[in-house]
Design an enzyme around this catalytic site. Structure first.
Site, PDB file in Angstrom:
ATOM      1  N   ASP A  97      18.357  80.333 -13.669  1.00  0.00           N
ATOM      2  CA  ASP A  97      17.656  81.506 -13.151  1.00  0.00           C
ATOM      3  C   ASP A  97      16.452  81.883 -14.009  1.00  0.00           C
ATOM      4  O   ASP A  97      16.345  81.505 -15.179  1.00  0.00           O
ATOM      5  CB  ASP A  97      18.592  82.715 -13.125  1.00  0.00           C
TER       6      ASP A  97
ATOM      7  N   HIS B 204      20.183  80.087 -17.635  1.00  0.00           N
ATOM      8  CA  HIS B 204      18.800  80.560 -17.542  1.00  0.00           C
ATOM      9  C   HIS B 204      17.896  79.597 -18.300  1.00  0.00           C
ATOM     10  O   HIS B 204      18.088  79.391 -19.507  1.00  0.00           O
ATOM     11  CB  HIS B 204      18.668  81.968 -18.132  1.00  0.00           C
TER      12      HIS B 204
END
Length: 290
Positions: free
Chosen positions: A96, A240
């Site tokens: 992400d 991430h």
């Protein structure tokens, strides 16, 4: 003093070469006869004519020798893989908040391991980063999902605000890659009926996760590796790509899971095809995290 005058046609012949003056003379109505045939020379034959030129082949050659020549605007993805994750041990690694400064390094690692992943991108980051990273994702077989424009908590917005966050990111990713995303991940995992309704109208399935590495909090590659490898078949792992420690852990995560027989797939491959817009998916292994 006597001025010499030169006919215009002769001046053009001396300056412009052959082709231009002939065209000029013809435009003025002057008759230009063909060159006389050479005695004994063979007559022109259709077989001697050059083969027809394929326009696509010509364009490719021109693009190869002239960087400024217009190329295809959009990247081309590799052929779709047909993986039955009911029979194969599959895991979906998802990243992400990018693209960011470490995303290229992560793509290098994934390429070396012949692994595919899913990237939930922020429209704002795409605008800052430019087209190269997303186009590379497409050409290397990764999947791209919508993570809103600015990482806003969608449940705190009006319906118009939700539409704006998702719609702007849909638009910029399509502009860069030529593809409409079919997946979205709500920031913080925060969703409700209103978010689901907007996602449904925009053709986006909602993707959560069942393995949370908490890499945003614990910036330690060893901890990230331990959590990312605590999977079962069908897991969706949340990470991430904006954190260097997460990218540093990637090679070890891939090596350890490969030793356990896992295949690294995109979310569409994990679920076996298109997902239902608006519906929440959180991995096959357990309930969604937050």
């Amino acid at each position: 003093m006597r001025l010499w005058t030169v006919p215009l046609a002769l001046l053009l012949l001396g300056v412009g070469g052959c082709a231009a003056p002939v065209a000029h003379l013809r435009s003025e109505g002057t008759q230009v006869s063909a060159a006389p045939a050479v005695p004994g020379a063979p007559a022109p034959s259709a077989a001697r004519r050059p083969p027809p030129i394929d326009p696509a082949e010509l364009a490719a050659k021109l693009a190869a020798i002239q960087p400024q020549w217009p190329r295809s605007r959009y990247p081309v993805a590799p052929a779709a893989r047909h993986i039955n994750c009911r029979r194969v041990k599959c895991v979906a690694l998802t990243y992400d908040d990018g693209p960011g400064g470490y995303t290229g390094q992560l793509l290098d690692i994934l390429a070396r391991h012949h692994a595919r992943a899913t990237f939930f991108v922020l429209g704002q980051k795409v605008a800052e980063d430019g087209p190269h990273t997303l186009r590379r994702m497409v050409t290397e077989g990764h999947e791209i999902g919508n993570h809103t424009w600015s990482h806003a908590q969608l449940t705190a917005l009006s319906d118009a605000g939700i539409r704006g966050e998702l719609g702007r990111t849909q638009g910029i990713v399509h502009h860069v890659t030529g593809r409409w995303m079919t997946l979205m991940r709500p920031p913080y995992g925060a969703t409700n009926k209103r978010v689901a309704a907007v996602a449904h109208r925009k053709g986006l399935a909602q993707i959560l996760w069942d393995v949370d590495t908490m890499d945003w909090r614990d910036r330690d590659s060893l901890i990230v590796t331990q959590r990312a490898t605590s999977v079962t078949p069908g897991s969706v792992v949340l990470m991430h790509d904006i954190h260097s420690t997460t990218v540093e852990a990637a090679a070890q995560v891939l090596d350890l899971l490969a030793l356990r027989g896992y295949t690294f797939v995109t979310l569409s491959e994990l679920y076996g095809g298109p997902l239902i817009p608006g519906r929440v998916y959180a991995g096959e292994a357990g309930p969604a995290g937050r």
